[in-house]
Write a protein that holds these residues in place. Structure first.
Motif, PDB file in Angstrom:
ATOM      1  N   ILE A   3       0.806  -1.209   0.000  1.00  0.00           N
ATOM      2  CA  ILE A   3       0.000   0.000   0.000  1.00  0.00           C
ATOM      3  C   ILE A   3       0.850   1.275   0.000  1.00  0.00           C
ATOM      4  N   GLY A   4       1.933   1.294   0.753  1.00  0.00           N
ATOM      5  CA  GLY A   4       2.807   2.465   0.776  1.00  0.00           C
ATOM      6  C   GLY A   4       3.458   2.726  -0.562  1.00  0.00           C
ATOM      7  N   GLU A   5       3.849   1.649  -1.230  1.00  0.00           N
ATOM      8  CA  GLU A   5       4.458   1.780  -2.557  1.00  0.00           C
ATOM      9  C   GLU A   5       3.448   2.331  -3.559  1.00  0.00           C
ATOM     10  N   LEU A   6       2.220   1.815  -3.490  1.00  0.00           N
ATOM     11  CA  LEU A   6       1.178   2.294  -4.404  1.00  0.00           C
ATOM     12  C   LEU A   6       0.870   3.758  -4.133  1.00  0.00           C
ATOM     13  N   ALA A   7       0.766   4.121  -2.869  1.00  0.00           N
ATOM     14  CA  ALA A   7       0.480   5.510  -2.518  1.00  0.00           C
ATOM     15  C   ALA A   7       1.554   6.427  -3.108  1.00  0.00           C
ATOM     16  N   ALA A   8       2.814   6.057  -2.951  1.00  0.00           N
ATOM     17  CA  ALA A   8       3.910   6.869  -3.469  1.00  0.00           C
ATOM     18  C   ALA A   8       3.876   6.921  -4.997  1.00  0.00           C
ATOM     19  N   GLN A   9       3.648   5.798  -5.628  1.00  0.00           N
ATOM     20  CA  GLN A   9       3.650   5.739  -7.087  1.00  0.00           C
ATOM     21  C   GLN A   9       2.484   6.515  -7.688  1.00  0.00           C
ATOM     22  N   ALA A  10       1.324   6.451  -7.036  1.00  0.00           N
ATOM     23  CA  ALA A  10       0.129   7.115  -7.567  1.00  0.00           C
ATOM     24  C   ALA A  10      -0.008   8.550  -7.077  1.00  0.00           C
ATOM     25  N   GLY A  11       0.772   8.935  -6.070  1.00  0.00           N
ATOM     26  CA  GLY A  11       0.704  10.294  -5.566  1.00  0.00           C
ATOM     27  C   GLY A  11      -0.515  10.578  -4.711  1.00  0.00           C
ATOM     28  N   VAL A  12      -0.967   9.574  -3.972  1.00  0.00           N
ATOM     29  CA  VAL A  12      -2.114   9.740  -3.070  1.00  0.00           C
ATOM     30  C   VAL A  12      -1.731   9.233  -1.689  1.00  0.00           C
ATOM     31  N   SER A  13      -2.587   9.486  -0.724  1.00  0.00           N
ATOM     32  CA  SER A  13      -2.312   9.014   0.628  1.00  0.00           C
ATOM     33  C   SER A  13      -2.747   7.558   0.796  1.00  0.00           C
ATOM     34  N   VAL A  14      -2.171   6.914   1.776  1.00  0.00           N
ATOM     35  CA  VAL A  14      -2.582   5.557   2.132  1.00  0.00           C
ATOM     36  C   VAL A  14      -4.049   5.566   2.529  1.00  0.00           C
ATOM     37  N   ARG A  15      -4.447   6.604   3.233  1.00  0.00           N
ATOM     38  CA  ARG A  15      -5.852   6.726   3.653  1.00  0.00           C
ATOM     39  C   ARG A  15      -6.786   6.743   2.446  1.00  0.00           C
ATOM     40  N   ALA A  16      -6.400   7.473   1.386  1.00  0.00           N
ATOM     41  CA  ALA A  16      -7.214   7.523   0.171  1.00  0.00           C
ATOM     42  C   ALA A  16      -7.363   6.130  -0.437  1.00  0.00           C
ATOM     43  N   LEU A  17      -6.282   5.368  -0.449  1.00  0.00           N
ATOM     44  CA  LEU A  17      -6.349   4.014  -1.011  1.00  0.00           C
ATOM     45  C   LEU A  17      -7.296   3.132  -0.205  1.00  0.00           C
ATOM     46  N   ARG A  18      -7.228   3.248   1.108  1.00  0.00           N
ATOM     47  CA  ARG A  18      -8.160   2.471   1.947  1.00  0.00           C
ATOM     48  C   ARG A  18      -9.604   2.878   1.672  1.00  0.00           C
ATOM     49  N   TYR A  19      -9.829   4.173   1.503  1.00  0.00           N
ATOM     50  CA  TYR A  19     -11.176   4.657   1.186  1.00  0.00           C
ATOM     51  C   TYR A  19     -11.645   4.100  -0.153  1.00  0.00           C
ATOM     52  N   TYR A  20     -10.775   4.114  -1.156  1.00  0.00           N
ATOM     53  CA  TYR A  20     -11.157   3.569  -2.463  1.00  0.00           C
ATOM     54  C   TYR A  20     -11.557   2.106  -2.342  1.00  0.00           C
ATOM     55  N   GLU A  21     -10.852   1.376  -1.516  1.00  0.00           N
ATOM     56  CA  GLU A  21     -11.216  -0.031  -1.300  1.00  0.00           C
ATOM     57  C   GLU A  21     -12.574  -0.143  -0.627  1.00  0.00           C
ATOM     58  N   GLU A  22     -12.807   0.669   0.387  1.00  0.00           N
ATOM     59  CA  GLU A  22     -14.100   0.643   1.089  1.00  0.00           C
ATOM     60  C   GLU A  22     -15.253   0.930   0.135  1.00  0.00           C
ATOM     61  N   GLN A  23     -15.000   1.803  -0.837  1.00  0.00           N
ATOM     62  CA  GLN A  23     -16.028   2.185  -1.798  1.00  0.00           C
ATOM     63  C   GLN A  23     -16.148   1.211  -2.967  1.00  0.00           C
ATOM     64  N   GLY A  24     -15.300   0.188  -3.001  1.00  0.00           N
ATOM     65  CA  GLY A  24     -15.348  -0.796  -4.078  1.00  0.00           C
ATOM     66  C   GLY A  24     -14.702  -0.330  -5.362  1.00  0.00           C
ATOM     67  N   LEU A  25     -13.853   0.697  -5.288  1.00  0.00           N
ATOM     68  CA  LEU A  25     -13.216   1.244  -6.477  1.00  0.00           C
ATOM     69  C   LEU A  25     -11.871   0.605  -6.780  1.00  0.00           C
ATOM     70  N   LEU A  26     -11.278  -0.013  -5.771  1.00  0.00           N
ATOM     71  CA  LEU A  26      -9.944  -0.574  -5.880  1.00  0.00           C
ATOM     72  C   LEU A  26      -9.926  -1.880  -5.096  1.00  0.00           C
ATOM     73  N   ALA A  27      -9.223  -2.864  -5.616  1.00  0.00           N
ATOM     74  CA  ALA A  27      -9.170  -4.168  -4.942  1.00  0.00           C
ATOM     75  C   ALA A  27      -7.732  -4.537  -4.619  1.00  0.00           C
ATOM     76  N   SER A  28      -7.583  -5.240  -3.515  1.00  0.00           N
ATOM     77  CA  SER A  28      -6.270  -5.756  -3.132  1.00  0.00           C
ATOM     78  C   SER A  28      -6.443  -7.184  -2.643  1.00  0.00           C
ATOM     79  N   THR A  29      -5.320  -7.857  -2.555  1.00  0.00           N
ATOM     80  CA  THR A  29      -5.286  -9.164  -1.899  1.00  0.00           C
ATOM     81  C   THR A  29      -4.490  -8.967  -0.616  1.00  0.00           C
ATOM     82  N   ARG A  30      -4.376 -10.000   0.172  1.00  0.00           N
ATOM     83  CA  ARG A  30      -3.625  -9.911   1.427  1.00  0.00           C
ATOM     84  C   ARG A  30      -2.453 -10.877   1.399  1.00  0.00           C
ATOM     85  N   SER A  31      -1.341 -10.399   1.931  1.00  0.00           N
ATOM     86  CA  SER A  31      -0.169 -11.259   2.072  1.00  0.00           C
ATOM     87  C   SER A  31      -0.412 -12.207   3.241  1.00  0.00           C
TER      88      SER A  31
END
Length: 120
Positions: A3-31
């Motif tokens: 998540i930190g790598e994606l945040a840095a690469q996309a230029g957004v906060s980690v919090r934004a990425l978590r929000y996108y997931e909550e809204q069903g806009l972005l998907a991740s898997t778990r290690s």
């Protein structure tokens, strides 16, 4: 990528990425250790989401559009949804113009000296 790598690469906060997931806009898997993992193309997806937000769309509208984006097709429904969003923005612009005109009238009126109001 994590998540930190994606945040840095996309230029957004980690919090934004978590929000996108909550809204069903972005998907991740778990290690195995419970960390979020994103595919390599996730940064492109995040930039698309950011552009759609910048265009004034809500997360609900974006969620409705993403399946069409993923499929690479524009449906009559997706075009109608985008046209409705454009109409909503046009209405907001018209309201702002009316507000500015009222403010201009107040400014113009305030430029006229009024006896007893400390002018002059």
């Amino acid at each position: 990528m994590r998540i930190g790598e994606l945040a840095a690469q996309a230029g957004v906060s980690v919090r934004a990425l978590r929000y996108y997931e909550e809204q069903g806009l972005l998907a991740s898997t778990r290690s195995p250790h419970g960390q979020r993992l994103y595919p390599d193309h996730a940064a492109e997806r995040v930039r698309l989401i950011q552009n759609l937000y910048a265009a004034g769309l809500t997360s609900t509208t974006i969620a409705r559009l993403l399946p069409c984006v993923d499929a690479g097709v524009a449906t009559p429904e997706s075009r109608a949804l985008l046209a409705a969003e454009r109409d909503r923005v046009d209405a907001q612009i018209a309201a702002l113009i009316r507000t500015r005109e009222r403010l201009d009238a107040v400014i113009a009126h305030s430029e006229s000296p009024v006896p007893g109001c400390g002018h002059g």
